[in-house]
Design a protein around this motif. Sequence first.
Motif, PDB file in Angstrom:
ATOM      1  N   SER A  63      35.598 -33.055   8.131  1.00 61.45           N
ATOM      2  CA  SER A  63      35.085 -32.638   9.440  1.00 61.45           C
ATOM      3  C   SER A  63      35.630 -31.284   9.910  1.00 61.45           C
ATOM      4  CB  SER A  63      35.386 -33.716  10.480  1.00 61.45           C
ATOM      5  OG  SER A  63      36.775 -33.961  10.571  1.00 61.45           O
ATOM      6  N   ASN A  64      36.891 -30.978   9.590  1.00 63.65           N
ATOM      7  CA  ASN A  64      37.419 -29.692  10.069  1.00 63.65           C
ATOM      8  C   ASN A  64      36.786 -28.516   9.329  1.00 63.65           C
ATOM      9  OD1 ASN A  64      39.086 -30.625  12.125  1.00 63.65           O
ATOM     10  ND2 ASN A  64      40.734 -31.109  10.696  1.00 63.65           N
ATOM     11  N   ALA A  65      36.497 -28.712   8.038  1.00 68.52           N
ATOM     12  CA  ALA A  65      35.784 -27.668   7.291  1.00 68.52           C
ATOM     13  C   ALA A  65      34.369 -27.515   7.857  1.00 68.52           C
ATOM     14  CB  ALA A  65      35.735 -28.028   5.811  1.00 68.52           C
ATOM     15  N   ILE A  66      33.765 -28.638   8.220  1.00 67.59           N
ATOM     16  CA  ILE A  66      32.397 -28.596   8.753  1.00 67.59           C
ATOM     17  C   ILE A  66      32.349 -27.825  10.084  1.00 67.59           C
ATOM     18  CG2 ILE A  66      30.479 -29.993   9.644  1.00 67.59           C
ATOM     19  CD1 ILE A  66      31.318 -32.201   7.605  1.00 67.59           C
ATOM     20  N   ILE A  67      33.309 -28.093  10.977  1.00 63.81           N
ATOM     21  CA  ILE A  67      33.244 -27.378  12.268  1.00 63.81           C
ATOM     22  C   ILE A  67      33.576 -25.889  12.084  1.00 63.81           C
ATOM     23  CG2 ILE A  67      33.461 -29.398  13.769  1.00 63.81           C
ATOM     24  CD1 ILE A  67      36.388 -28.807  14.226  1.00 63.81           C
ATOM     25  N   GLN A  68      34.443 -25.574  11.119  1.00 64.27           N
ATOM     26  CA  GLN A  68      34.693 -24.150  10.838  1.00 64.27           C
ATOM     27  C   GLN A  68      33.401 -23.482  10.369  1.00 64.27           C
ATOM     28  OE1 GLN A  68      37.980 -23.629   8.104  1.00 64.27           O
ATOM     29  NE2 GLN A  68      39.475 -24.462   9.534  1.00 64.27           N
ATOM     30  N   TYR A  69      32.681 -24.175   9.508  1.00 65.48           N
ATOM     31  CA  TYR A  69      31.446 -23.607   8.951  1.00 65.48           C
ATOM     32  C   TYR A  69      30.397 -23.403  10.043  1.00 65.48           C
ATOM     33  CZ  TYR A  69      27.187 -23.286   6.116  1.00 65.48           C
ATOM     34  OH  TYR A  69      25.996 -22.880   5.558  1.00 65.48           O
ATOM     35  N   ILE A  70      30.203 -24.425  10.878  1.00 59.18           N
ATOM     36  CA  ILE A  70      29.180 -24.320  11.935  1.00 59.18           C
ATOM     37  C   ILE A  70      29.543 -23.187  12.907  1.00 59.18           C
ATOM     38  CG2 ILE A  70      28.127 -25.496  13.919  1.00 59.18           C
ATOM     39  CD1 ILE A  70      28.434 -28.148  12.357  1.00 59.18           C
ATOM     40  N   ALA A  71      30.820 -23.113  13.276  1.00 61.30           N
ATOM     41  CA  ALA A  71      31.241 -22.066  14.228  1.00 61.30           C
ATOM     42  C   ALA A  71      31.129 -20.687  13.586  1.00 61.30           C
ATOM     43  CB  ALA A  71      32.660 -22.341  14.700  1.00 61.30           C
ATOM     44  N   ALA A  72      31.514 -20.563  12.303  1.00 59.58           N
ATOM     45  CA  ALA A  72      31.449 -19.261  11.623  1.00 59.58           C
ATOM     46  C   ALA A  72      30.002 -18.804  11.486  1.00 59.58           C
ATOM     47  CB  ALA A  72      32.102 -19.360  10.247  1.00 59.58           C
ATOM     48  N   LYS A  73      29.143 -19.736  11.143  1.00 58.58           N
ATOM     49  CA  LYS A  73      27.730 -19.398  10.949  1.00 58.58           C
ATOM     50  C   LYS A  73      27.090 -18.899  12.240  1.00 58.58           C
ATOM     51  CE  LYS A  73      23.826 -21.164   8.654  1.00 58.58           C
ATOM     52  NZ  LYS A  73      23.030 -22.147   7.977  1.00 58.58           N
ATOM     53  N   ASN A  74      27.661 -19.349  13.352  1.00 57.35           N
ATOM     54  CA  ASN A  74      27.090 -18.979  14.644  1.00 57.35           C
ATOM     55  C   ASN A  74      27.932 -17.928  15.377  1.00 57.35           C
ATOM     56  OD1 ASN A  74      24.616 -20.844  15.253  1.00 57.35           O
ATOM     57  ND2 ASN A  74      26.096 -22.022  14.061  1.00 57.35           N
ATOM     58  N   SER A  76      30.879 -17.922  16.564  1.00 59.32           N
ATOM     59  CA  SER A  76      31.421 -18.432  17.824  1.00 59.32           C
ATOM     60  C   SER A  76      32.884 -18.077  18.039  1.00 59.32           C
ATOM     61  CB  SER A  76      31.284 -19.950  17.832  1.00 59.32           C
ATOM     62  OG  SER A  76      32.047 -20.499  18.871  1.00 59.32           O
ATOM     63  N   ALA A  77      33.243 -17.889  19.326  1.00 61.11           N
ATOM     64  CA  ALA A  77      34.636 -17.642  19.715  1.00 61.11           C
ATOM     65  C   ALA A  77      35.503 -18.888  19.517  1.00 61.11           C
ATOM     66  CB  ALA A  77      34.697 -17.206  21.173  1.00 61.11           C
ATOM     67  N   LEU A  78      34.897 -20.024  19.225  1.00 61.30           N
ATOM     68  CA  LEU A  78      35.698 -21.222  18.900  1.00 61.30           C
ATOM     69  C   LEU A  78      36.463 -20.999  17.600  1.00 61.30           C
ATOM     70  CD1 LEU A  78      33.257 -24.225  19.553  1.00 61.30           C
ATOM     71  CD2 LEU A  78      35.078 -23.363  21.049  1.00 61.30           C
ATOM     72  N   TRP A  79      36.005 -20.049  16.782  1.00 60.75           N
ATOM     73  CA  TRP A  79      36.611 -19.740  15.481  1.00 60.75           C
ATOM     74  C   TRP A  79      36.678 -18.215  15.421  1.00 60.75           C
ATOM     75  CZ3 TRP A  79      39.631 -21.474  11.949  1.00 60.75           C
ATOM     76  CH2 TRP A  79      39.518 -21.158  10.596  1.00 60.75           C
ATOM     77  N   PRO A  80      37.624 -17.620  16.181  1.00 68.20           N
ATOM     78  CA  PRO A  80      37.624 -16.168  16.386  1.00 68.20           C
ATOM     79  C   PRO A  80      37.823 -15.408  15.076  1.00 68.20           C
ATOM     80  CG  PRO A  80      39.286 -17.268  17.748  1.00 68.20           C
ATOM     81  CD  PRO A  80      38.782 -18.278  16.794  1.00 68.20           C
ATOM     82  N   LYS A  85      44.643 -15.913  14.548  1.00 66.90           N
ATOM     83  CA  LYS A  85      44.067 -17.019  15.339  1.00 66.90           C
ATOM     84  C   LYS A  85      43.478 -18.074  14.406  1.00 66.90           C
ATOM     85  CE  LYS A  85      43.661 -15.285  19.898  1.00 66.90           C
ATOM     86  NZ  LYS A  85      43.143 -14.078  20.476  1.00 66.90           N
ATOM     87  N   ARG A  86      42.817 -17.637  13.337  1.00 64.05           N
ATOM     88  CA  ARG A  86      42.248 -18.616  12.391  1.00 64.05           C
ATOM     89  C   ARG A  86      43.358 -19.431  11.726  1.00 64.05           C
ATOM     90  NH1 ARG A  86      36.577 -16.500   9.689  1.00 64.05           N
ATOM     91  NH2 ARG A  86      35.586 -16.290  11.713  1.00 64.05           N
ATOM     92  N   LEU A 152      45.243 -24.888  22.901  1.00 64.31           N
ATOM     93  CA  LEU A 152      46.215 -24.912  21.796  1.00 64.31           C
ATOM     94  C   LEU A 152      46.458 -23.557  21.161  1.00 64.31           C
ATOM     95  CD1 LEU A 152      45.361 -28.298  20.045  1.00 64.31           C
ATOM     96  CD2 LEU A 152      47.255 -27.746  21.561  1.00 64.31           C
ATOM     97  N   VAL A 153      45.406 -22.731  21.099  1.00 66.16           N
ATOM     98  CA  VAL A 153      45.552 -21.421  20.454  1.00 66.16           C
ATOM     99  C   VAL A 153      45.103 -20.345  21.449  1.00 66.16           C
ATOM    100  CG1 VAL A 153      44.727 -19.941  18.579  1.00 66.16           C
ATOM    101  CG2 VAL A 153      45.216 -22.367  18.142  1.00 66.16           C
ATOM    102  N   GLY A 154      46.041 -19.453  21.779  1.00 65.04           N
ATOM    103  CA  GLY A 154      45.701 -18.390  22.725  1.00 65.04           C
ATOM    104  C   GLY A 154      45.369 -18.979  24.079  1.00 65.04           C
ATOM    105  N   ASP A 155      44.521 -18.284  24.830  1.00 69.36           N
ATOM    106  CA  ASP A 155      44.243 -18.752  26.193  1.00 69.36           C
ATOM    107  C   ASP A 155      42.808 -19.253  26.351  1.00 69.36           C
ATOM    108  OD1 ASP A 155      42.978 -16.384  25.898  1.00 69.36           O
ATOM    109  OD2 ASP A 155      44.061 -15.316  27.485  1.00 69.36           O
ATOM    110  N   ALA A 156      42.162 -19.534  25.223  1.00 70.27           N
ATOM    111  CA  ALA A 156      40.771 -19.990  25.308  1.00 70.27           C
ATOM    112  C   ALA A 156      40.537 -21.186  24.391  1.00 70.27           C
ATOM    113  CB  ALA A 156      39.835 -18.840  24.919  1.00 70.27           C
TER     114      ALA A 156
END
Length: 208
Positions: A63-74, A76-80, A85-86, A152-156
């Motif tokens: 699941s963590n690889a999956i959310i990294q992939y979805i965020a990277a593909k889009n 997103s700032a969820l995966w800066p 930060k990564r 948890l990471v930075g301020d966002a």
Amino acid sequence: MKLYGFPASPNTWKVRAVASYLNVPLDLEVVDLLKPRTPAYLAINPTGRTPTLVDGDFRLWESNAIIQYIAAKNGSALWPNDPQKRADITRWQCWQLAHWGAEACQPLTFQRFVKKMLNLGPPDQTAVAKAREAFNKDAAVLEAHLTRQKYLVGDALTLADFAVAAALLYAKQAELPLEPHGNVRAWLDRVLALPCWAETAPQMPAAA
Ligand SMILES: N[C@@H](CCC(=O)N[C@@H](CS)C(=O)NCC(=O)O)C(=O)O
């Protein structure tokens, strides 16, 4: 993209919540974990576990690889797009997998909630005591970290918050001992207040 998953499981719920937050449509195919896995499912995920993402020819489990992939593909700032930060997000995801989830939250949730739901008998008190000790130790680490920052990471908000909060999705039902950890409770309330969790919440049967 197609997601094979079991909606009530925190790992599937986490992926669906991230996709919903990012407005990424996922075609959900439910895998019934109470039944043996089909050969077709084992062909895309030989571990037999859920969730699994299929994007064209690309098949991805964990699941963590999956959310990294979805965020990277889009984008997103969820995966800066910043190496430190990564790495920091990945650190929390590794901690969640190896310790927070596996040693603390999951065994307590299984013993106190899943067993009741599935009529699997009373909690094993030795397993509960061991997991409780791990929970207290790791929750103290989280509590100290969250005195210094809002996320948890930075301020966002990032994927780290989704991963670590997902382990607490059944905190109330499993009576996870969060009372002494006010910063963790405030952070969890902030993260779980995001509409994406309610939008992807499983339909839960009444507890047995
Ligand atoms: N580390 C994996 C854990 C996957 C996992 O254990 N999934 C559970 C549901 S939460 C499962 O499929 N259990 C059924 C089994 O182990 O056969 C992830 O994050 O995706």
